[in-house]
Design a protein around this motif. Structure first.
Motif, PDB file in Angstrom:
ATOM      1  N   SER A  57     -24.797 -12.844   3.275  1.00  0.00           N
ATOM      2  CA  SER A  57     -25.239 -13.962   2.456  1.00  0.00           C
ATOM      3  C   SER A  57     -24.283 -15.116   2.696  1.00  0.00           C
ATOM      4  CB  SER A  57     -25.257 -13.592   0.977  1.00  0.00           C
ATOM      5  OG  SER A  57     -25.773 -14.675   0.222  1.00  0.00           O
ATOM      6  N   GLY A  58     -24.846 -16.288   2.938  1.00  0.00           N
ATOM      7  CA  GLY A  58     -23.981 -17.417   3.239  1.00  0.00           C
ATOM      8  C   GLY A  58     -24.625 -18.740   2.905  1.00  0.00           C
ATOM      9  N   SER A  59     -23.864 -19.774   3.151  1.00  0.00           N
ATOM     10  CA  SER A  59     -24.320 -21.137   2.931  1.00  0.00           C
ATOM     11  C   SER A  59     -23.672 -22.013   3.995  1.00  0.00           C
ATOM     12  CB  SER A  59     -23.915 -21.596   1.530  1.00  0.00           C
ATOM     13  OG  SER A  59     -24.456 -22.856   1.235  1.00  0.00           O
ATOM     14  N   GLU A  60     -24.423 -23.005   4.455  1.00  0.00           N
ATOM     15  CA  GLU A  60     -23.865 -23.926   5.443  1.00  0.00           C
ATOM     16  C   GLU A  60     -24.372 -25.323   5.181  1.00  0.00           C
ATOM     17  OE1 GLU A  60     -26.709 -23.357   9.319  1.00  0.00           O
ATOM     18  OE2 GLU A  60     -25.159 -21.858   9.015  1.00  0.00           O
ATOM     19  N   THR A  61     -23.675 -26.288   5.751  1.00  0.00           N
ATOM     20  CA  THR A  61     -24.070 -27.680   5.586  1.00  0.00           C
ATOM     21  C   THR A  61     -23.838 -28.440   6.888  1.00  0.00           C
ATOM     22  OG1 THR A  61     -23.857 -29.637   4.168  1.00  0.00           O
ATOM     23  CG2 THR A  61     -21.828 -28.505   4.712  1.00  0.00           C
ATOM     24  N   THR A  62     -24.746 -29.358   7.170  1.00  0.00           N
ATOM     25  CA  THR A  62     -24.634 -30.231   8.330  1.00  0.00           C
ATOM     26  C   THR A  62     -24.231 -31.615   7.831  1.00  0.00           C
ATOM     27  OG1 THR A  62     -26.369 -29.004   9.451  1.00  0.00           O
ATOM     28  CG2 THR A  62     -25.879 -31.201  10.312  1.00  0.00           C
ATOM     29  N   PHE A  63     -23.302 -32.229   8.508  1.00  0.00           N
ATOM     30  CA  PHE A  63     -22.783 -33.527   8.092  1.00  0.00           C
ATOM     31  C   PHE A  63     -23.558 -34.665   8.749  1.00  0.00           C
ATOM     32  CE2 PHE A  63     -19.049 -30.609   8.298  1.00  0.00           C
ATOM     33  CZ  PHE A  63     -18.995 -30.361   6.936  1.00  0.00           C
ATOM     34  N   ASP A  64     -23.637 -35.792   8.051  1.00  0.00           N
ATOM     35  CA  ASP A  64     -24.291 -36.978   8.598  1.00  0.00           C
ATOM     36  C   ASP A  64     -23.509 -37.551   9.772  1.00  0.00           C
ATOM     37  OD1 ASP A  64     -26.356 -36.879   6.741  1.00  0.00           O
ATOM     38  OD2 ASP A  64     -25.274 -38.126   5.304  1.00  0.00           O
ATOM     39  N   THR A  65     -22.195 -37.418   9.706  1.00  0.00           N
ATOM     40  CA  THR A  65     -21.329 -37.876  10.792  1.00  0.00           C
ATOM     41  C   THR A  65     -20.371 -36.741  11.134  1.00  0.00           C
ATOM     42  OG1 THR A  65     -19.688 -38.778   9.262  1.00  0.00           O
ATOM     43  CG2 THR A  65     -21.403 -40.292  10.042  1.00  0.00           C
ATOM     44  N   ASP A  66     -19.832 -36.759  12.331  1.00  0.00           N
ATOM     45  CA  ASP A  66     -18.880 -35.736  12.734  1.00  0.00           C
ATOM     46  C   ASP A  66     -17.581 -35.928  11.957  1.00  0.00           C
ATOM     47  OD1 ASP A  66     -20.768 -34.920  14.578  1.00  0.00           O
ATOM     48  OD2 ASP A  66     -19.917 -36.132  16.188  1.00  0.00           O
ATOM     49  N   LEU A  67     -17.108 -34.837  11.347  1.00  0.00           N
ATOM     50  CA  LEU A  67     -15.857 -34.901  10.594  1.00  0.00           C
ATOM     51  C   LEU A  67     -14.699 -34.515  11.504  1.00  0.00           C
ATOM     52  CD1 LEU A  67     -16.881 -33.299   7.173  1.00  0.00           C
ATOM     53  CD2 LEU A  67     -17.041 -35.676   7.909  1.00  0.00           C
ATOM     54  N   ALA A  86     -21.196 -17.825  -6.208  1.00  0.00           N
ATOM     55  CA  ALA A  86     -22.191 -17.876  -7.295  1.00  0.00           C
ATOM     56  C   ALA A  86     -23.299 -16.854  -7.031  1.00  0.00           C
ATOM     57  CB  ALA A  86     -22.762 -19.287  -7.424  1.00  0.00           C
ATOM     58  N   TRP A  87     -23.713 -16.728  -5.776  1.00  0.00           N
ATOM     59  CA  TRP A  87     -24.717 -15.722  -5.429  1.00  0.00           C
ATOM     60  C   TRP A  87     -24.151 -14.321  -5.686  1.00  0.00           C
ATOM     61  CZ3 TRP A  87     -24.612 -11.727  -1.922  1.00  0.00           C
ATOM     62  CH2 TRP A  87     -25.822 -11.033  -1.774  1.00  0.00           C
ATOM     63  N   CYS A  88     -22.896 -14.093  -5.314  1.00  0.00           N
ATOM     64  CA  CYS A  88     -22.262 -12.793  -5.547  1.00  0.00           C
ATOM     65  C   CYS A  88     -22.248 -12.450  -7.029  1.00  0.00           C
ATOM     66  CB  CYS A  88     -20.822 -12.793  -5.020  1.00  0.00           C
ATOM     67  SG  CYS A  88     -20.689 -12.792  -3.227  1.00  0.00           S
ATOM     68  N   GLU A  89     -21.952 -13.429  -7.834  1.00  0.00           N
ATOM     69  CA  GLU A  89     -21.937 -13.208  -9.286  1.00  0.00           C
ATOM     70  C   GLU A  89     -23.335 -12.877  -9.815  1.00  0.00           C
ATOM     71  OE1 GLU A  89     -19.105 -13.649 -11.832  1.00  0.00           O
ATOM     72  OE2 GLU A  89     -18.462 -12.758  -9.930  1.00  0.00           O
ATOM     73  N   ARG A  90     -24.338 -13.624  -9.349  1.00  0.00           N
ATOM     74  CA  ARG A  90     -25.722 -13.377  -9.815  1.00  0.00           C
ATOM     75  C   ARG A  90     -26.225 -11.997  -9.425  1.00  0.00           C
ATOM     76  NH1 ARG A  90     -26.659 -18.240  -7.594  1.00  0.00           N
ATOM     77  NH2 ARG A  90     -27.937 -17.381  -5.922  1.00  0.00           N
ATOM     78  N   THR A  91     -25.854 -11.539  -8.247  1.00  0.00           N
ATOM     79  CA  THR A  91     -26.390 -10.287  -7.714  1.00  0.00           C
ATOM     80  C   THR A  91     -25.424  -9.119  -7.866  1.00  0.00           C
ATOM     81  OG1 THR A  91     -25.539 -10.767  -5.511  1.00  0.00           O
ATOM     82  CG2 THR A  91     -27.798 -11.490  -6.014  1.00  0.00           C
ATOM     83  N   PRO A 119     -13.241  -4.983  -1.062  1.00  0.00           N
ATOM     84  CA  PRO A 119     -14.195  -6.076  -1.312  1.00  0.00           C
ATOM     85  C   PRO A 119     -13.550  -7.231  -2.079  1.00  0.00           C
ATOM     86  CG  PRO A 119     -15.187  -3.963  -1.819  1.00  0.00           C
ATOM     87  CD  PRO A 119     -13.727  -3.703  -1.577  1.00  0.00           C
ATOM     88  N   ILE A 120     -13.983  -8.425  -1.770  1.00  0.00           N
ATOM     89  CA  ILE A 120     -13.488  -9.631  -2.438  1.00  0.00           C
ATOM     90  C   ILE A 120     -13.922  -9.582  -3.895  1.00  0.00           C
ATOM     91  CG2 ILE A 120     -13.697 -12.149  -2.517  1.00  0.00           C
ATOM     92  CD1 ILE A 120     -14.070 -11.972   0.571  1.00  0.00           C
ATOM     93  N   ALA A 121     -12.952  -9.772  -4.790  1.00  0.00           N
ATOM     94  CA  ALA A 121     -13.212  -9.582  -6.213  1.00  0.00           C
ATOM     95  C   ALA A 121     -13.317 -10.874  -7.008  1.00  0.00           C
ATOM     96  CB  ALA A 121     -12.120  -8.694  -6.819  1.00  0.00           C
ATOM     97  N   ASP A 122     -12.972 -12.028  -6.389  1.00  0.00           N
ATOM     98  CA  ASP A 122     -13.023 -13.272  -7.159  1.00  0.00           C
ATOM     99  C   ASP A 122     -13.198 -14.474  -6.239  1.00  0.00           C
ATOM    100  OD1 ASP A 122     -10.300 -14.205  -6.332  1.00  0.00           O
ATOM    101  OD2 ASP A 122      -9.677 -12.443  -7.480  1.00  0.00           O
ATOM    102  N   ALA A 123     -13.572 -15.576  -6.851  1.00  0.00           N
ATOM    103  CA  ALA A 123     -13.851 -16.807  -6.108  1.00  0.00           C
ATOM    104  C   ALA A 123     -12.603 -17.334  -5.402  1.00  0.00           C
ATOM    105  CB  ALA A 123     -14.415 -17.871  -7.053  1.00  0.00           C
ATOM    106  N   GLN A 124     -11.442 -17.171  -6.010  1.00  0.00           N
ATOM    107  CA  GLN A 124     -10.210 -17.685  -5.416  1.00  0.00           C
ATOM    108  C   GLN A 124      -9.886 -16.967  -4.105  1.00  0.00           C
ATOM    109  OE1 GLN A 124     -10.456 -16.650  -8.658  1.00  0.00           O
ATOM    110  NE2 GLN A 124     -10.657 -18.707  -9.519  1.00  0.00           N
ATOM    111  N   THR A 125     -10.120 -15.655  -4.056  1.00  0.00           N
ATOM    112  CA  THR A 125      -9.850 -14.905  -2.830  1.00  0.00           C
ATOM    113  C   THR A 125     -10.787 -15.364  -1.717  1.00  0.00           C
ATOM    114  OG1 THR A 125      -9.110 -13.007  -4.126  1.00  0.00           O
ATOM    115  CG2 THR A 125      -9.708 -12.587  -1.830  1.00  0.00           C
TER     116      THR A 125
END
Length: 185
Positions: A57-67, A86-91, A119-125
């Motif tokens: 499960s993942g998320s990605e974003t494309t930028f309007d300009t090259d960063l 957030a998805w991990c928390e919901r599921t 397994p990763i246990a929190d958002a900070q990790t």
């Protein structure tokens, strides 16, 4: 290669592809021709399995300009990590492997992954691991067009749930909607 070949034939959009005959596409693309023909017409006969097991499960974003600055890229990585968490928390899903995807300005792509012993246990990790992975490509060789954060290697199988919107309306809602609809002129 296919993109260059299509552009050379004047095929730049789905509409351009849709205008081509099956014979034209088979002649130029061989056994892929029928697939291009069908897909341009919205035909896809592959089986759908809504109950398959989710592997990532993942998320990605494309930028309007090259960063090019880490100060611009890292907040984006953190925002993506937040979405994934957030998805991990919901599921109630937990995973051991974090992957960061980078697409460069020249459209070359790279990934960096790290598997943790537990397994990763929190958002900070997740945030720390994601930042560590993106920082492993510094200094940047060119601008960054896209970044993504993905979790995989779940501690247990996560069913891929079909999410269907409930578009049904009760009779009162339908009557109310019809009554408010403007009359055609």
């Amino acid at each position: 290669m296919t993109e260059a070949k299509m552009k050379g034939l004047g095929i730049h959009t789905g509409e351009d592809l849709n205008r081509q005959s099956l014979a034209f596409l088979v002649e130029r693309f061989g056994k892929s021709g029928p697939w291009y023909y069908a897909i341009a017409r919205g035909e896809d006969h592959r089986a759908i399995n809504p109950d398959r097991v989710r592997k990532s499960s993942g998320s990605e974003t494309t930028f309007d300009t090259d960063l090019t600055a880490p100060e611009a890229i890292e907040p984006e990585i953190l925002a993506l990590a937040d979405k994934v968490w957030a998805w991990c928390e919901r599921t109630d899903a937990r995973a051991r492997t974090v992957t960061v995807k980078i697409k460069w300005a020249d459209f070359q792509q790279a990934t960096r992954s790290r598997s943790l012993p537990v397994p990763i246990a929190d958002a900070q990790t997740l945030a720390r691991a994601s930042l560590g992975l993106i920082r492993s490509v510094y200094p940047l060789r060119t601008g960054v067009r896209l970044v993504g954060v993905t979790l995989s290697n779940f501690e247990q199988e996560i069913p891929l749930k079909s999410e269907q919107l409930d578009l049904s309306l009760d009779e009162a809602s339908v009557a109310n909607t019809v009554a408010k609809a403007p009359c055609p002129a």
